[in-house]
Design a protein around this motif. Structure first.
Motif, mmCIF file in Angstrom:
data_model
loop_
_atom_site.group_PDB
_atom_site.id
_atom_site.type_symbol
_atom_site.label_atom_id
_atom_site.label_comp_id
_atom_site.label_asym_id
_atom_site.label_seq_id
_atom_site.Cartn_x
_atom_site.Cartn_y
_atom_site.Cartn_z
ATOM 1 N N ARG A 131 0.834 -1.201 0.000
ATOM 2 C CA ARG A 131 0.000 0.000 0.000
ATOM 3 C C ARG A 131 0.870 1.253 0.000
ATOM 4 N NH1 ARG A 131 -4.911 -0.787 0.808
ATOM 5 N NH2 ARG A 131 -4.570 -2.561 2.216
ATOM 6 N N GLY A 132 0.523 2.187 -0.873
ATOM 7 C CA GLY A 132 1.284 3.423 -0.978
ATOM 8 C C GLY A 132 2.021 3.518 -2.303
ATOM 9 N N PRO A 133 2.661 4.655 -2.559
ATOM 10 C CA PRO A 133 3.361 4.861 -3.833
ATOM 11 C C PRO A 133 4.798 4.364 -3.780
ATOM 12 C CG PRO A 133 3.302 6.916 -2.614
ATOM 13 C CD PRO A 133 2.613 5.891 -1.756
ATOM 14 N N SER A 134 5.108 3.388 -4.605
ATOM 15 C CA SER A 134 6.481 2.914 -4.749
ATOM 16 C C SER A 134 7.161 3.781 -5.808
ATOM 17 C CB SER A 134 6.491 1.444 -5.183
ATOM 18 O OG SER A 134 7.792 0.915 -5.176
ATOM 19 N N VAL A 135 8.364 4.265 -5.511
ATOM 20 C CA VAL A 135 9.015 5.276 -6.347
ATOM 21 C C VAL A 135 10.235 4.696 -7.065
ATOM 22 C CG1 VAL A 135 10.185 7.507 -6.334
ATOM 23 C CG2 VAL A 135 8.236 7.109 -4.814
ATOM 24 N N MET A 136 10.286 4.888 -8.378
ATOM 25 C CA MET A 136 11.433 4.455 -9.171
ATOM 26 C C MET A 136 11.948 5.615 -10.014
ATOM 27 S SD MET A 136 10.348 0.613 -10.322
ATOM 28 C CE MET A 136 9.854 -0.571 -9.068
ATOM 29 N N LEU A 137 13.256 5.680 -10.137
ATOM 30 C CA LEU A 137 13.923 6.770 -10.854
ATOM 31 C C LEU A 137 14.754 6.219 -11.997
ATOM 32 C CD1 LEU A 137 15.364 8.555 -7.691
ATOM 33 C CD2 LEU A 137 13.124 8.890 -8.729
ATOM 34 N N GLY A 138 14.855 6.984 -13.080
ATOM 35 C CA GLY A 138 15.686 6.568 -14.202
ATOM 36 C C GLY A 138 16.134 7.749 -15.027
ATOM 37 N N HIS A 139 17.237 7.562 -15.730
ATOM 38 C CA HIS A 139 17.779 8.607 -16.595
ATOM 39 C C HIS A 139 16.966 8.730 -17.880
ATOM 40 C CE1 HIS A 139 21.470 9.159 -14.217
ATOM 41 N NE2 HIS A 139 21.453 7.848 -14.048
ATOM 42 N N VAL A 140 16.830 9.950 -18.366
ATOM 43 C CA VAL A 140 16.187 10.173 -19.654
ATOM 44 C C VAL A 140 17.214 10.111 -20.786
ATOM 45 C CG1 VAL A 140 16.390 12.707 -19.672
ATOM 46 C CG2 VAL A 140 14.483 11.615 -20.854
ATOM 47 N N ASN A 141 18.486 10.336 -20.454
ATOM 48 C CA ASN A 141 19.547 10.266 -21.461
ATOM 49 C C ASN A 141 20.845 9.839 -20.790
ATOM 50 O OD1 ASN A 141 20.272 12.544 -20.063
ATOM 51 N ND2 ASN A 141 20.610 13.812 -21.861
ATOM 52 N N SER A 142 21.898 9.780 -21.564
ATOM 53 C CA SER A 142 23.209 9.406 -21.042
ATOM 54 C C SER A 142 24.264 9.987 -21.965
ATOM 55 C CB SER A 142 23.347 7.883 -20.988
ATOM 56 O OG SER A 142 23.507 7.355 -22.290
ATOM 57 N N PRO A 143 25.529 9.957 -21.566
ATOM 58 C CA PRO A 143 26.583 10.466 -22.452
ATOM 59 C C PRO A 143 26.605 9.768 -23.809
ATOM 60 C CG PRO A 143 27.442 10.232 -20.231
ATOM 61 C CD PRO A 143 26.070 9.621 -20.224
ATOM 62 N N SER A 144 26.134 8.521 -23.843
ATOM 63 C CA SER A 144 26.146 7.784 -25.105
ATOM 64 C C SER A 144 24.832 7.888 -25.857
ATOM 65 C CB SER A 144 26.454 6.307 -24.842
ATOM 66 O OG SER A 144 25.461 5.724 -24.024
ATOM 67 N N GLY A 145 23.838 8.577 -25.293
ATOM 68 C CA GLY A 145 22.568 8.719 -26.000
ATOM 69 C C GLY A 145 21.366 8.663 -25.085
ATOM 70 N N ARG A 146 20.506 7.644 -25.273
ATOM 71 C CA ARG A 146 19.234 7.555 -24.568
ATOM 72 C C ARG A 146 19.373 6.881 -23.217
ATOM 73 N NH1 ARG A 146 14.783 7.790 -27.634
ATOM 74 N NH2 ARG A 146 13.813 5.960 -26.689
ATOM 75 N N GLY A 147 18.501 7.287 -22.294
ATOM 76 C CA GLY A 147 18.462 6.667 -20.984
ATOM 77 C C GLY A 147 17.320 5.672 -20.878
ATOM 78 N N VAL A 148 17.288 4.938 -19.772
ATOM 79 C CA VAL A 148 16.304 3.870 -19.606
ATOM 80 C C VAL A 148 14.873 4.409 -19.583
ATOM 81 C CG1 VAL A 148 16.432 3.928 -17.079
ATOM 82 C CG2 VAL A 148 15.786 1.808 -18.231
ATOM 83 N N PHE A 149 14.666 5.655 -19.141
ATOM 84 C CA PHE A 149 13.339 6.245 -19.097
ATOM 85 C C PHE A 149 13.127 7.288 -20.194
ATOM 86 C CE2 PHE A 149 12.151 5.415 -14.336
ATOM 87 C CZ PHE A 149 12.007 4.076 -14.637
ATOM 88 N N ALA A 150 13.834 7.151 -21.302
ATOM 89 C CA ALA A 150 13.736 8.133 -22.390
ATOM 90 C C ALA A 150 12.338 8.200 -22.990
ATOM 91 C CB ALA A 150 14.746 7.797 -23.482
ATOM 92 N N ASP A 151 11.597 7.090 -22.962
ATOM 93 C CA ASP A 151 10.301 7.046 -23.647
ATOM 94 C C ASP A 151 9.100 7.039 -22.702
ATOM 95 O OD1 ASP A 151 11.396 7.048 -26.219
ATOM 96 O OD2 ASP A 151 11.643 4.860 -26.222
ATOM 97 N N LEU A 152 9.281 7.517 -21.479
ATOM 98 C CA LEU A 152 8.136 7.534 -20.563
ATOM 99 C C LEU A 152 6.957 8.318 -21.130
ATOM 100 C CD1 LEU A 152 9.424 7.946 -16.891
ATOM 101 C CD2 LEU A 152 8.916 5.865 -18.181
ATOM 102 N N ARG A 153 7.237 9.341 -21.918
ATOM 103 C CA ARG A 153 6.151 10.161 -22.473
ATOM 104 C C ARG A 153 5.263 9.372 -23.443
ATOM 105 N NH1 ARG A 153 5.561 15.618 -22.895
ATOM 106 N NH2 ARG A 153 6.870 16.958 -21.608
ATOM 107 N N LYS A 154 5.758 8.239 -23.942
ATOM 108 C CA LYS A 154 4.970 7.429 -24.879
ATOM 109 C C LYS A 154 3.950 6.540 -24.166
ATOM 110 C CE LYS A 154 8.576 7.175 -28.435
ATOM 111 N NZ LYS A 154 9.433 6.262 -29.236
ATOM 112 N N LEU A 155 4.056 6.425 -22.857
ATOM 113 C CA LEU A 155 3.143 5.552 -22.123
ATOM 114 C C LEU A 155 1.757 6.184 -22.036
ATOM 115 C CD1 LEU A 155 5.437 4.302 -19.211
ATOM 116 C CD2 LEU A 155 4.975 3.238 -21.438
ATOM 117 N N THR A 156 0.740 5.402 -22.343
ATOM 118 C CA THR A 156 -0.644 5.881 -22.349
ATOM 119 C C THR A 156 -1.450 5.131 -21.288
ATOM 120 O OG1 THR A 156 -1.187 4.266 -24.069
ATOM 121 C CG2 THR A 156 -0.571 6.484 -24.792
ATOM 122 N N PRO A 157 -2.584 5.687 -20.867
ATOM 123 C CA PRO A 157 -3.400 5.013 -19.853
ATOM 124 C C PRO A 157 -3.725 3.571 -20.255
ATOM 125 C CG PRO A 157 -4.166 7.250 -20.156
ATOM 126 C CD PRO A 157 -3.121 7.024 -21.210
#
Length: 227
Positions: A131-157
């Motif tokens: 119960r409650g909000p579990s929190v996870m963090l990730g990079h949107v980019n990196s020195p070599s390019g994209r990060g693990v959370f680069a495409d979060l904006r593509k997620l839809t309901p």
């Protein structure tokens, strides 16, 4: 800091840590801008005292009535720490680090392996499925390019997010919504506050400003436990 069964920290604690924790974690590194996830503050839910009744003519008191039963809380899973995060819709599969707070009260962020991964679970929040909000963090980019959370904006309901846990179970969440927030106006209690059921927050940086090399915003995915 408390987690899990108690549904997060209280609102007064969150308010006290807001300035320390809400806005840290993003910057530049190496060959290009590098980002780390937003730093959460402690969870809590604000409470509002009821307004006093307006003055008016006297009226007969209503007949006594039986109070309505309290709404049942949604079912949740027992405590078990997360191991792997998978978001098939955007091709994400990442092991999860388990990070807490630095001595100065700011959140530890994932160490970029060079590919913008892995993501991390904030170990001061409930485990995924509790119960409650579990929190996870990730990079949107990196020195070599994209990060693990680069495409979060593509997620839809309705998009599914799977979290494998140390007890062998998988907590399945569905996306409720995504939201963009300025780091100067981050809604700490909305993001990290107590929830009736099990929820998930995926957080990364957004709003890169090439003039400063900094990220001005955070992007947050809100998801709820499905199974």
């Amino acid at each position: 800091m408390k987690s899990g069964r108690r549904g997060g920290l209280r609102a007064t604690t969150a308010a006290g840590l807001l300035l320390i924790l809400a806005l840290t974690g993003c910057g530049t590194s190496g060959a290009g801008p590098s980002d780390a996830g937003a730093a959460p503050s402690a969870s809590g839910a604000p409470s509002t005292a009821p307004a006093p009744p307006a003055a008016g003519p006297a009226v007969p008191a209503p007949a006594p009535s039986t109070p309505a039963p309290a709404a049942a809380e949604p079912p949740v899973l027992s405590r078990s720490e997360p191991v792997v995060l998978e978001i098939p819709a955007i091709g994400v599969r990442t092991d999860l680090l388990k990070l807490g707070l630095r001595e100065n009260g700011s959140l530890e962020v994932p160490q970029d392996s060079g590919s913008g991964a892995p993501a991390s679970w904030y170990n001061g929040s409930p485990t995924p499925g509790e119960r409650g909000p579990s929190v996870m963090l990730g990079h949107v980019n990196s020195p070599s390019g994209r990060g693990v959370f680069a495409d979060l904006r593509k997620l839809t309901p309705g998009t599914e997010i799977n979290v494998s846990r140390t007890d062998g179970s998988t907590a399945v969440f569905t996306v409720d919504r995504g939201a963009l927030y300025s780091k100067n106006d981050f809604p700490t209690l909305e993001v990290y506050g107590n929830t009736a059921g099990s929820e998930l927050r995926l957080i990364t940086c957004d709003g890169y400003d090439p003039a400063t090399g900094l990220f001005d915003d955070n992007y947050v995915i809100y998801a709820k436990l499905k199974a």
